[in-house]
Write a protein that holds these residues in place. Structure first.
Motif, PDB file in Angstrom:
ATOM      1  N   ARG A  95       0.955  -1.141   0.047  1.00  0.00           N
ATOM      2  CA  ARG A  95       0.028  -0.070   0.061  1.00  0.00           C
ATOM      3  C   ARG A  95       0.859   1.241   0.020  1.00  0.00           C
ATOM      4  N   MET A  96       1.836   1.196   0.813  1.00  0.00           N
ATOM      5  CA  MET A  96       2.834   2.508   1.002  1.00  0.00           C
ATOM      6  C   MET A  96       3.510   2.724  -0.275  1.00  0.00           C
ATOM      7  N   VAL A  97       4.088   1.862  -1.086  1.00  0.00           N
ATOM      8  CA  VAL A  97       4.682   1.805  -2.334  1.00  0.00           C
ATOM      9  C   VAL A  97       3.586   2.261  -3.285  1.00  0.00           C
ATOM     10  N   ALA A  99       0.992   4.040  -3.090  1.00  0.00           N
ATOM     11  CA  ALA A  99       0.796   5.325  -2.784  1.00  0.00           C
ATOM     12  C   ALA A  99       1.610   6.452  -3.228  1.00  0.00           C
ATOM     13  N   PHE A 351      -1.986  -4.212  -5.605  1.00  0.00           N
ATOM     14  CA  PHE A 351      -2.585  -3.127  -4.589  1.00  0.00           C
ATOM     15  C   PHE A 351      -2.666  -1.767  -5.203  1.00  0.00           C
TER      16      PHE A 351
END
Lengths: 492, 492
Positions: A95-97, A99, A351
């Motif tokens: 998710r962080m990547v 985003a 994701f």
């Protein structure tokens, strides 16, 4: 105020099932493990990240499907959102990547040491709450996307190792380096590897119909953990034909090998039977052998201290991994898995991010700590020792208390806006005694390097005695010179 | 394997409400804060502990009653047990002390840096997930239990500061020392103190009927946060008589003072009215003044850099605290509370343990980080820099990759079972370029101290160039001597 003594139920006196209390000794062991993970990650050029302890419940279904829900601690927030405690870090990472994918410098080399939670039955090596070291190497240039130039450099790709191989090697190296820093070596652990694509090509070429691949992976994962009777039951459950059963039994008996030796055995068996290689998309035994040998050479030339064993039983779940996978196991005793990971080139896309190649691994604290304790590899003294122990033989406590605070305090230079003297680790006795001998015993037991003795005679002349507790040498020091004298003594 | 692109809902792209993603920059700031907390705690002689992230829901009701439940993230485990994410660490601390009270050496000096969770509306400085530094000093000898001899020593108590005062001072000192280590000083923060027992005695003596004490504490906590109209509303809600209202208005207007000056003002007002001190249990204005002055002298003689202000509005909840309390607030701008704590002598007993005196405080990361960023006190470079950057101008990647792994690896001496050379922090470029100038720019940007240049000419003679990136000096080094040369260069 009246004393209100609550009746605390016996069940409230222990940590919840599957969780741990960390008293100072246990906490020091956990810190030691986390510090090694962090130090090794950083020197291998990985940067630390973290995410929330809980995520939207649906985030955990993206990768693992609906079945994961029964293994989660889930709850609802005030806004009615379904949340769950993280059972692993990968969905948060993805998710962080996803985003910020456009803005992050490539490759992305991240590690994290999250606390994770699984709502499963606790057993040895598996708890409901644990720490997990995660290391991930994301977005190296792939051969597909045009060679070794993620930053747009115009020179041709280097000719020997591919970016994907280099990323895999970096992950494996940081994992092995940490184990060596813990004092473990090739006598303690074994590196096993497999490759999803190579394995698929061999299985399909030799004996597995493509539509039965999922079943074959399922069987490979379990074969070596079951005895003959258990395996026969598995074959029946999975509806294996006689020839399939025959090959799986053969594979179950074959010991540790290089990939090419393993392939050779299967081909030999096929030859003895007069069976033919089932060719798909131009894959031949020779092309597979060549890819496998290249991989093995890369691993063996990497400078890793340990041979990497090909192990066809390393499957690591059905979805998710797309290429090379590895697992590091305890070589003695119970063959516990210490760490595992591999290549997962489709995850970031799953994701909602761009297509990015990725490789990574995880290592938990629970099995590792059991192993380190079993092998007596935890450092003997984990609790921090003070630099100085103050021995107060004066009537009053105030002078010693003030000296203790003064020495502990770091000195900040206002004008230069920086620390000019780091504070010292200082302890003193909380017992009432003023007996210097007894206090020096307490000082030695604390592990302090130095003792400062406050005795009436010297004190009246603004002097204290500075004692080296290792060589037992002693000298008188003016109180005003004490900080400098201590720093000098510690530096030698 | 087919590419399965999951449709990830927009709501799954962000962390849950009130939580944070920690990308490398944010994580480095969090680590910096946690490292200062840990370092300062240890040098003040506190030992780190931790407990589970969740506890039995009932554990949180012991101290805070049933109302706490609405502020908790609660859930049910497989066994049907009601659990909740920890909103604070104190119940876990009390449970852990109670469980092993008999076996723990006294005093118990513990700190912890737990992640905590509150199911409340997020706002500036208040999130649903945060880190909280906890420092606690438990079980010092109390005057009641016979003076300064917890370990059974036979000498009389020291005559100046009581064990309780010394414990309080140690807690305050570690808190202030951490703030100073963050680069904050008396211009940035203010230490306010109060004393539950002293305050009670004054209020009862001057104007508050004992049965209205809870209401009085409630009002004191709010007085200075409201304007005149808001206060009048509060008085009405709390059913204040005219004389009570009059005194509260007086208190609301009185500025910062020492305790004795504050007491004097109240007594003067009482004198002007011709009212009489309401004596209870032998408490007189003189006895209160004496206790307050002793407390203030102790604080002022402690060597703390900042005067401690008596502040009657520091109430810190109704139950729980039993004596001295303190709060450290941002002196500029919004007067945010940075840290707070105090004495809670009945807590361990509430959780089923023995009667043990205790004092402690908490400091959260959210307000602190806002403050440090506002004042530009976070160090400019928080991300770790490598020791060495490898500049590879060779055709192949393999030699550089092997050198990188070799330098990163720590050297373990089997025979002595100890580390003989720590691994180095090493990075290299992932760009395809072999242009030494460009690569040296990348090396400088990484913050590395040294660069090792692999160029074809020297490499063929087993030589590399070692470049000091600060003074730009350079020398040739044989590959075999490189680790030693790097360690030597870093040591200077």
């Amino acid at each position: 105020m009246a004393t209100v003594k609550a009746q605390v139920d016996e069940s409230l006196r222990r940590p919840p099932k599957g969780t741990r209390d960390f008293y100072p000794e246990e906490m020091a062991a956990r810190r030691y493990i986390e510090d090694v993970w962090r130090r090794v990650s950083i020197r291998h050029g990985f940067q630390e990240i973290d995410g929330p302890t809980f995520e939207a419940l649906d985030l955990y279904k993206v990768k693992s499907g609906d079945e994961i829900v029964s293994q989660l601690f889930s709850f609802i927030d005030r806004g009615g959102r379904d949340l769950a405690l993280r059972p692993e870090f990968t969905p948060t990472l993805a998710r962080m990547v996803a985003a910020r994918a456009a803005g992050l410098p490539r490759p992305i080399k991240w590690f994290s040491i999250p606390r994770c939670y699984r709502a499963e039955q606790p057993q040895k090596g598996r708890l409901r709450e644990f720490m997990q070291w995660n290391v991930d190497f994301i977005g190296e240039a792939s051969e597909r996307s045009g060679g070794d130039k993620p930053a747009g450099a115009g020179t041709p790709a280097r000719r020997d190792w591919s970016p994907a191989e280099r990323a895999e090697l970096e992950c494996l190296a940081v994992c092995v380096d940490a184990l060596r820093e813990f004092g473990l070596d090739e006598k303690d652990f074994r590196i096993g590897w497999n490759h999803r694509q190579l394995l698929t090509d061999v299985l399909v070429g030799v004996f597995v119909p493509r539509e039965r691949l999922a079943s074959a992976f399922y069987l490979l994962d379990r074969l070596r953990k079951y005895n003959q009777a258990g395996r026969e039951e598995l074959y029946r459950q999975q509806g294996c034909a006689a020839r399939e059963r025959d090959y799986f039994e053969f594979i179950a008996q074959v010991g540790d090998h290089s990939f090419s030796a393993w392939l050779e055995q299967l081909l030999n068996k096929m030859g003895r039977e007069g069976a033919a290689w089932r060719s798909e998309a131009g894959v031949t035994p020779e092309s597979i052998r060549e890819r496998g040998v290249k991989l093995e050479q890369h691993l063996s030339q990497s400078g890793l201290p340990d041979p990497c064993w090909f192990d066809c039983s390393i499957v690591r779940g059905l979805a998710y991994y797309t290429g090379w996978v590895f697992e590091i196991t305890d070589r003695q005793g119970e063959s516990r898995a210490i760490a595992g990971g591999g290549r997962y080139d489709q995850l970031i896309e799953m994701f909602g991010g761009p297509s990015l190649p990725a490789v990574g691994f995880g290592m938990g604290d629970v099995v590792l700590e059991i192993l380190l304790r079993d092998r007596a590899r935890l450092p003997r003294r984990l609790l921090p020792s003070p630099d100085v122990f103050i021995v107060n033989a004066l009537e009053d406590s105030a002078p010693a208390d003030r000296l203790v605070l003064e020495l502990r305090r770091s000195q900040w230079d206002e004008a230069r806006a920086q620390m000019v003297r780091p504070g010292l680790g200082v302890q003193q006795s909380y017992r009432g005694t003023r007996n210097i001998g007894k206090l020096l015993q307490e000082a030695a037991a604390s592990g302090a390097k130095l003792a400062v003795i406050l005795a009436p005679n010297e004190w009246s002349r603004n002097l204290v005695r500075l004692k080296n507790l290792a060589d037992r040498s002693e000298k008188e020091v003016f109180l005003a010179d004490l900080p400098a004298a201590i720093h000098a003594a510690l530096a030698t």
